[in-house]
Design a protein around this motif. Structure first.
Motif, PDB file in Angstrom:
ATOM      1  N   LYS A 134       0.829  -1.215   0.000  1.00  0.00           N
ATOM      2  CA  LYS A 134       0.000   0.000   0.000  1.00  0.00           C
ATOM      3  C   LYS A 134       0.862   1.263   0.000  1.00  0.00           C
ATOM      4  N   LYS A 135       1.885   1.275   0.845  1.00  0.00           N
ATOM      5  CA  LYS A 135       2.759   2.445   0.943  1.00  0.00           C
ATOM      6  C   LYS A 135       3.516   2.667  -0.369  1.00  0.00           C
ATOM      7  N   THR A 136       3.973   1.585  -0.984  1.00  0.00           N
ATOM      8  CA  THR A 136       4.690   1.684  -2.260  1.00  0.00           C
ATOM      9  C   THR A 136       3.787   2.256  -3.345  1.00  0.00           C
ATOM     10  N   ILE A 137       2.566   1.765  -3.429  1.00  0.00           N
ATOM     11  CA  ILE A 137       1.614   2.265  -4.435  1.00  0.00           C
ATOM     12  C   ILE A 137       1.324   3.743  -4.206  1.00  0.00           C
ATOM     13  N   LYS A 138       1.145   4.125  -2.964  1.00  0.00           N
ATOM     14  CA  LYS A 138       0.874   5.530  -2.632  1.00  0.00           C
ATOM     15  C   LYS A 138       2.020   6.435  -3.102  1.00  0.00           C
ATOM     16  N   LEU A 139       3.260   6.014  -2.847  1.00  0.00           N
ATOM     17  CA  LEU A 139       4.426   6.812  -3.252  1.00  0.00           C
ATOM     18  C   LEU A 139       4.596   6.856  -4.772  1.00  0.00           C
ATOM     19  N   LEU A 140       4.291   5.753  -5.447  1.00  0.00           N
ATOM     20  CA  LEU A 140       4.358   5.746  -6.915  1.00  0.00           C
ATOM     21  C   LEU A 140       3.412   6.790  -7.489  1.00  0.00           C
ATOM     22  N   LYS A 141       2.213   6.856  -6.937  1.00  0.00           N
ATOM     23  CA  LYS A 141       1.202   7.814  -7.414  1.00  0.00           C
ATOM     24  C   LYS A 141       1.587   9.245  -7.054  1.00  0.00           C
ATOM     25  N   LYS A 142       2.051   9.448  -5.837  1.00  0.00           N
ATOM     26  CA  LYS A 142       2.308  10.791  -5.309  1.00  0.00           C
ATOM     27  C   LYS A 142       3.529  11.474  -5.929  1.00  0.00           C
ATOM     28  N   ASN A 143       4.593  10.720  -6.222  1.00  0.00           N
ATOM     29  CA  ASN A 143       5.876  11.337  -6.561  1.00  0.00           C
ATOM     30  C   ASN A 143       6.309  11.201  -8.016  1.00  0.00           C
ATOM     31  N   ASN A 144       5.342  11.142  -8.904  1.00  0.00           N
ATOM     32  CA  ASN A 144       5.620  11.247 -10.343  1.00  0.00           C
ATOM     33  C   ASN A 144       6.349  10.040 -10.937  1.00  0.00           C
ATOM     34  N   TRP A 145       6.168   8.849 -10.377  1.00  0.00           N
ATOM     35  CA  TRP A 145       6.829   7.660 -10.919  1.00  0.00           C
ATOM     36  C   TRP A 145       5.995   7.004 -12.023  1.00  0.00           C
ATOM     37  N   LEU A 146       4.754   7.493 -12.207  1.00  0.00           N
ATOM     38  CA  LEU A 146       3.847   6.924 -13.202  1.00  0.00           C
ATOM     39  C   LEU A 146       3.480   7.961 -14.250  1.00  0.00           C
ATOM     40  N   HIS A 147       3.298   7.519 -15.483  1.00  0.00           N
ATOM     41  CA  HIS A 147       2.691   8.381 -16.502  1.00  0.00           C
ATOM     42  C   HIS A 147       1.358   7.761 -16.898  1.00  0.00           C
ATOM     43  N   LYS A 148       0.656   8.370 -17.827  1.00  0.00           N
ATOM     44  CA  LYS A 148      -0.705   7.954 -18.165  1.00  0.00           C
ATOM     45  C   LYS A 148      -0.804   6.501 -18.611  1.00  0.00           C
ATOM     46  N   LYS A 149       0.242   5.988 -19.231  1.00  0.00           N
ATOM     47  CA  LYS A 149       0.187   4.619 -19.748  1.00  0.00           C
ATOM     48  C   LYS A 149       1.187   3.682 -19.074  1.00  0.00           C
ATOM     49  N   SER A 150       1.609   4.008 -17.856  1.00  0.00           N
ATOM     50  CA  SER A 150       2.496   3.095 -17.127  1.00  0.00           C
ATOM     51  C   SER A 150       1.784   1.772 -16.884  1.00  0.00           C
ATOM     52  N   ILE A 151       2.540   0.685 -17.041  1.00  0.00           N
ATOM     53  CA  ILE A 151       2.032  -0.659 -16.786  1.00  0.00           C
ATOM     54  C   ILE A 151       2.594  -1.096 -15.437  1.00  0.00           C
ATOM     55  N   ILE A 152       1.716  -1.580 -14.560  1.00  0.00           N
ATOM     56  CA  ILE A 152       2.134  -2.008 -13.225  1.00  0.00           C
ATOM     57  C   ILE A 152       1.763  -3.479 -13.044  1.00  0.00           C
ATOM     58  N   TYR A 153       2.753  -4.266 -12.656  1.00  0.00           N
ATOM     59  CA  TYR A 153       2.525  -5.685 -12.369  1.00  0.00           C
ATOM     60  C   TYR A 153       2.600  -5.887 -10.873  1.00  0.00           C
ATOM     61  N   ILE A 154       1.582  -6.546 -10.322  1.00  0.00           N
ATOM     62  CA  ILE A 154       1.575  -6.881  -8.900  1.00  0.00           C
ATOM     63  C   ILE A 154       1.400  -8.381  -8.766  1.00  0.00           C
ATOM     64  N   GLU A 155       2.297  -8.971  -7.964  1.00  0.00           N
ATOM     65  CA  GLU A 155       2.235 -10.401  -7.668  1.00  0.00           C
ATOM     66  C   GLU A 155       2.034 -10.525  -6.165  1.00  0.00           C
ATOM     67  N   GLN A 156       0.918 -11.139  -5.781  1.00  0.00           N
ATOM     68  CA  GLN A 156       0.600 -11.247  -4.364  1.00  0.00           C
ATOM     69  C   GLN A 156      -0.071 -12.566  -4.057  1.00  0.00           C
ATOM     70  N   SER A 157      -0.097 -12.906  -2.796  1.00  0.00           N
ATOM     71  CA  SER A 157      -0.839 -14.071  -2.333  1.00  0.00           C
ATOM     72  C   SER A 157      -2.325 -13.780  -2.484  1.00  0.00           C
ATOM     73  N   ILE A 158      -3.103 -14.778  -2.875  1.00  0.00           N
ATOM     74  CA  ILE A 158      -4.546 -14.567  -2.991  1.00  0.00           C
ATOM     75  C   ILE A 158      -5.167 -14.248  -1.630  1.00  0.00           C
ATOM     76  N   ASN A 159      -4.452 -14.517  -0.554  1.00  0.00           N
ATOM     77  CA  ASN A 159      -4.954 -14.246   0.796  1.00  0.00           C
ATOM     78  C   ASN A 159      -4.748 -12.804   1.253  1.00  0.00           C
TER      79      ASN A 159
END
Length: 190
Positions: A134-159
């Motif tokens: 959650k904190k990583t996603i928040k910082l990506l959004k807040k500090n200009n690490w993404l542009h309009k067409k950035s692709i983000i891959y998330i791998e997580q436990s289904i739990n």
């Protein structure tokens, strides 16, 4: 009982197909397995060529090196464990790769500065640490690490998935493989 993950990692396609990364058997990490990696890079095949990638929790460097093997332009790899950083640098040198920059850092600390947007971002933090994701996603959004067409891959436990943390991103691919949930998003930012 904890599942033991295969610690031998190989590149599955591209320039370095079949090459093995240096062993991570003495580390408590969960490298992305071949089946998940094949799914991911099949999804990324229309996007990855000549793109800048950010591997936020690089561990062995598996996704970083696979990206370069598939013709990504440049990868920035972030890893907190100094021994893994040294091992990744050793692997990169043995493969004669000069387009991966490795930083020994805690990912959220590194993301606190303003940045240049990346085209593709890999988020594969420890499965049990939803707070870190959650904190990583928040910082990506807040500090200009993404542009309009950035692709983000998330791998997580289904739990450990909470849909609210991805709001405003569009899911373009989703797949369950065993107890792993693989998600591919486009950021729709700005």
């Amino acid at each position: 009982m904890k599942k033991k993950y295969k610690k031998e990692i190989r590149i599955i396609s591209g320039l370095f197909r079949g090459r093995k990364l240096h062993s991570v058997k003495n580390f408590n990490i969960r490298p992305t397995g071949d089946r998940v990696k094949e799914t991911l890079f099949n999804w990324l095949s229309p996007y990855i060529k000549n793109k800048r990638c950010l591997d936020c929790f690089s561990g062995s460097g598996n996704l970083s090196i696979e990206s370069i093997s598939r013709l990504a332009y440049q990868v920035t790899a972030l890893e907190i464990n100094k021994k893994l950083v040294n091992l990744l640098k050793k692997t990169i040198n043995s493969f004669l790769i000069n387009s991966i920059s490795v930083f020994h850092t805690e990912t959220t600390r590194w993301l606190k500065k303003k940045g240049e947007p990346f085209d593709i971002i890999f988020l594969d933090p420890p499965f049990h640490d939803l707070k870190l994701l959650k904190k990583t996603i928040k910082l990506l959004k807040k500090n200009n690490w993404l542009h309009k067409k950035s692709i983000i891959y998330i791998e997580q436990s289904i739990n450990f998935i909470e849909k609210e943390i991805y709001k405003k991103w569009t899911i373009i691919k989703k797949k369950k493989i065993g107890k792993i949930l693989c998600l591919l998003f486009i950021s729709n930012t700005k």
